[in-house]
Design an enzyme around this catalytic site. Structure first.
Site, mmCIF file in Angstrom:
data_model
loop_
_atom_site.group_PDB
_atom_site.id
_atom_site.type_symbol
_atom_site.label_atom_id
_atom_site.label_comp_id
_atom_site.label_asym_id
_atom_site.label_seq_id
_atom_site.Cartn_x
_atom_site.Cartn_y
_atom_site.Cartn_z
ATOM 1 C CD GLU A 228 -2.785 -1.356 0.380
ATOM 2 O OE1 GLU A 228 -3.279 -0.296 -0.323
ATOM 3 O OE2 GLU A 228 -3.300 -2.419 0.127
ATOM 4 C CB CYS A 262 -1.438 7.661 1.352
ATOM 5 S SG CYS A 262 -2.916 6.521 1.755
HETATM 6 P P1 NAD Z 1 8.109 4.762 5.154
HETATM 7 O O1 NAD Z 1 8.252 3.977 3.764
HETATM 8 O O2 NAD Z 1 9.035 5.543 5.229
HETATM 9 O O3 NAD Z 1 8.230 3.832 6.370
HETATM 10 C C1 NAD Z 1 7.091 2.592 6.320
HETATM 11 C C2 NAD Z 1 7.454 1.643 7.216
HETATM 12 O O4 NAD Z 1 8.992 1.146 6.659
HETATM 13 C C3 NAD Z 1 8.120 2.057 8.681
HETATM 14 O O5 NAD Z 1 7.724 0.858 9.491
HETATM 15 C C4 NAD Z 1 9.463 2.017 8.691
HETATM 16 O O6 NAD Z 1 10.028 1.768 9.812
HETATM 17 C C5 NAD Z 1 9.998 1.223 7.441
HETATM 18 N N1 NAD Z 1 10.900 1.825 6.982
HETATM 19 C C6 NAD Z 1 11.595 2.785 6.782
HETATM 20 N N2 NAD Z 1 12.654 2.911 5.895
HETATM 21 C C7 NAD Z 1 13.122 1.627 5.634
HETATM 22 C C8 NAD Z 1 14.187 0.960 5.148
HETATM 23 N N3 NAD Z 1 15.212 1.538 4.374
HETATM 24 N N4 NAD Z 1 14.240 -0.539 5.113
HETATM 25 C C9 NAD Z 1 13.107 -1.393 5.734
HETATM 26 N N5 NAD Z 1 12.239 -0.636 6.484
HETATM 27 C C10 NAD Z 1 12.014 0.834 6.262
HETATM 28 O O7 NAD Z 1 6.717 5.536 4.835
HETATM 29 P P2 NAD Z 1 6.031 6.547 6.029
HETATM 30 O O8 NAD Z 1 7.194 7.794 5.883
HETATM 31 O O9 NAD Z 1 6.039 6.049 7.455
HETATM 32 O O10 NAD Z 1 4.637 6.873 5.391
HETATM 33 C C11 NAD Z 1 4.485 7.879 4.280
HETATM 34 C C12 NAD Z 1 4.542 7.160 3.094
HETATM 35 O O11 NAD Z 1 3.595 5.924 2.933
HETATM 36 C C13 NAD Z 1 4.042 8.065 1.991
HETATM 37 O O12 NAD Z 1 4.501 7.627 0.887
HETATM 38 C C14 NAD Z 1 2.425 7.860 1.916
HETATM 39 O O13 NAD Z 1 2.106 8.120 0.748
HETATM 40 C C15 NAD Z 1 2.547 6.362 2.096
HETATM 41 N N6 NAD Z 1 1.219 5.828 2.688
HETATM 42 C C16 NAD Z 1 0.467 4.808 1.899
HETATM 43 C C17 NAD Z 1 -0.655 4.405 2.260
HETATM 44 C C18 NAD Z 1 -1.715 3.615 1.573
HETATM 45 O O14 NAD Z 1 -2.442 3.099 2.225
HETATM 46 N N7 NAD Z 1 -1.363 3.496 0.308
HETATM 47 C C19 NAD Z 1 -1.239 4.817 3.579
HETATM 48 C C20 NAD Z 1 -0.278 5.661 4.541
HETATM 49 C C21 NAD Z 1 0.900 6.262 3.965
#
Ligand code: NAD
Length: 473
Positions: A228, A262
């Site tokens: 997602e 998002c």
């Molecule tokens: P993110 O991708 O930075 O983090 C998400 C998860 O991944 C966290 O639990 C984090 O600890 C982990 N993570 C971060 N970097 C990592 C790495 N290098 N390796 C492994 N794991 C890692 O996302 P965010 O900043 O928490 O959320 C914002 C993003 O999420 C935006 O792009 C938003 O559009 C998207 N989002 C999508 C939905 C959806 O339902 N489609 C919902 C909410 C947010």
């Protein structure tokens, strides 16, 4: 802005050497088969329901601590949302989980005596990784699907929302069956340690950058993933739109959760003839929502941390466009004012980046053709799109541009109902969940056939030596 609540637990990452044990326990518990009993799943869902009720004040405090989320939004989009999810799954689970007989047209009449059915089997031990913007909903709604389907699960909350991560860990591990459901807290090292384990499915919500890391890692062990991912969502406003309504609704889409949604629109493709009127209506809507200014509002959240504050501020610093509403920022409060910027190039920072904050671009276009071309060049498969125009214009936008979901005449209403399927398409996500789709997401649909012994009289033609003359039987 309210002071941070010192009574909330301090963030503590899970020890790295515990992670293989946690994963192995989730796999081991699945192999006991206890999660396959529908009654056991219903008990876990009831426990989760009452845990959320009992933890309600701490969850609200944690959301205020981490995101300055108002109680109104905390209840509407996180706590009550999850309670409704639990109730929905409890109510329908017996129905979802039971075998389904397969008949015509899937099974041709010639094979009707074979008793074909679909059995709904839990996938196994699953990993659920959450983002920061809805730290409860986006972590626990997939869990409700996993419990309903009969899986065991390990949850990895976002490390950016520290209080929520710790309260959720306590809630899940003290209230649910701990041998089946655990929470690992941490950032990249802990997530990498989790991704090094073998799972039966990984459910990831977050950015496309990390989504690719997850998908690559999962591919090494052919682990299915539900992704997602992020937005860059267009809104279309034509000269036939109700401009006052469009302005109010699009502003709502950017003020709710301080635009850290998002699905919220990144940019508005607006007929150039109506830009002045639309801008005036935006200002009117702003004044109605924030009579004393946005900063003084108790309802508007804050940006999650300084890194994201600076990321959003940089978009405003780099833009060549003109601020037509808002524009104030205050690092001390991690405050960004709801802001609209009139831009003239798709290379502008306001269009190129996903804002994931309370700022958005207005991009004037000559026609709907123009708007559709621009949107396709920015992101061919956005998570959502919004269209405000005549019935035929709205239909045309739907026909000519895809997206994970869409709302006509509003911002993200398609994603505001907890039981309708939600997901991206192409590079905004793979797979969907919510409502029955959450059960399906963690379920293997296993086709079973049963060949009665007496049927051998009919089936004898299939045995060697073959006889072409009996082929038609
Ligand atoms: P993110 O991708 O930075 O983090 C998400 C998860 O991944 C966290 O639990 C984090 O600890 C982990 N993570 C971060 N970097 C990592 C790495 N290098 N390796 C492994 N794991 C890692 O996302 P965010 O900043 O928490 O959320 C914002 C993003 O999420 C935006 O792009 C938003 O559009 C998207 N989002 C999508 C939905 C959806 O339902 N489609 C919902 C909410 C947010």
């Amino acid at each position: 802005m309210a002071a941070k609540d010192a009574t909330l637990p301090q963030f503590e990452a899970t020890a790295l050497d515990l992670i293989p044990k946690v994963a192995s326990a989730a796999r081991g518990t699945f192999r006991t088969h206890k999660t396959k009993k529908v009654q056991w799943r219903i008990v876990q869902l009831r426990k989760l329901y009452w845990a959320i009720e009992d933890f309600r004040p701490r969850l609200i405090a944690a959301l205020m601590h981490d995101l300055h989320k108002s109680e109104f939004e905390a209840v509407l989009t996180e706590i009550d949302w999850l309670l409704k999810d639990c109730m929905f799954m409890i109510k329908h689970l017996n129905d979802f989980a039971k075998d389904e007989k397969l008949g015509s047209p899937a099974v041709p009449i010639t094979y009707s005596m074979m008793n074909f059915r679909t059995r709904k089997e839990p996938l196994g031990a699953v990993l659920i990784i959450g983002p920061y913007n809805y730290p409860l909903q986006l972590l626990l709604a997939p869990l409700i699907g996993a419990i309903g389907a009969g899986c065991t699960a390990v949850l990895k909350p976002s490390e950016l929302t520290t209080a929520c991560a710790m309260v959720v860990k306590e809630m899940i591990e003290t209230r649910l069956d701990r041998s089946a459901f655990t929470v690992v807290n941490g950032a990249i090292p802990e997530t990498n340690a989790l991704l090094a384990e073998k799972w039966d499915k990984i459910f990831f919500t977050g950015s496309d950058v990390v989504g690719k890391i997850v998908a690559k890692k999962a591919a090494e062990t052919l682990t299915p993933v539900c992704l997602e991912l992020g937005g860059k969502n267009p809104a279309f406003v034509t000269k036939n739109a109700n401009l006052a309504l469009a302005a109010r609704r699009l502003l709502w889409g950017k003020t709710h959760n301080s635009g850290q949604v998002c699905m919220s629109q990144n940019y508005v493709l607006i007929d150039k003839q109506v830009v002045p009127a639309f801008t005036e209506f935006l200002k009117v809507a702003y004044k109605d929502m924030f009579p004393d200014g946005a900063k003084a509002s108790p309802d508007l959240g804050r940006i999650v941390n300084a890194r994201h504050f600076h990321r959003i501020k940089k978009m405003l610093d780099d833009t060549k466009g003109k601020v037509v509403m808002g524009g104030e920022v205050d690092e001390a409060e991690l405050y960004i004012e709801p802001t609209a910027v009139l831009v003239s190039s798709t290379d502008d920072s306001m269009i190129k980046e996903e804002s994931f904050g309370p700022i958005f671009a207005l991009y004037p276009v000559n026609s709907l053709d123009d708007a559709l071309n621009v949107a396709a060049s920015v992101h061919r498969t956005p998570l959502s799109l919004y269209t405000f125009g005549s019935k035929s214009e709205n239909e045309r936008v739907l026909n000519e541009m895809t997206s994970g979901g869409a709302t006509l005449n509003d911002s993200f209403f398609h994603g505001s109902v907890n039981t309708v399927p939600f997901g991206g398409v192409g590079d905004s996500g793979w797979g969907s969940y919510r409502g029955k789709a959450s059960f399906d997401c963690f379920t293997h649909f296993r086709t079973i056939a049963e060949t009665p012994s007496w049927a051998d009289k009919i089936l004898r033609v299939r045995y060697m030596p073959y006889d072409m003359s009996k082929m038609r039987l």
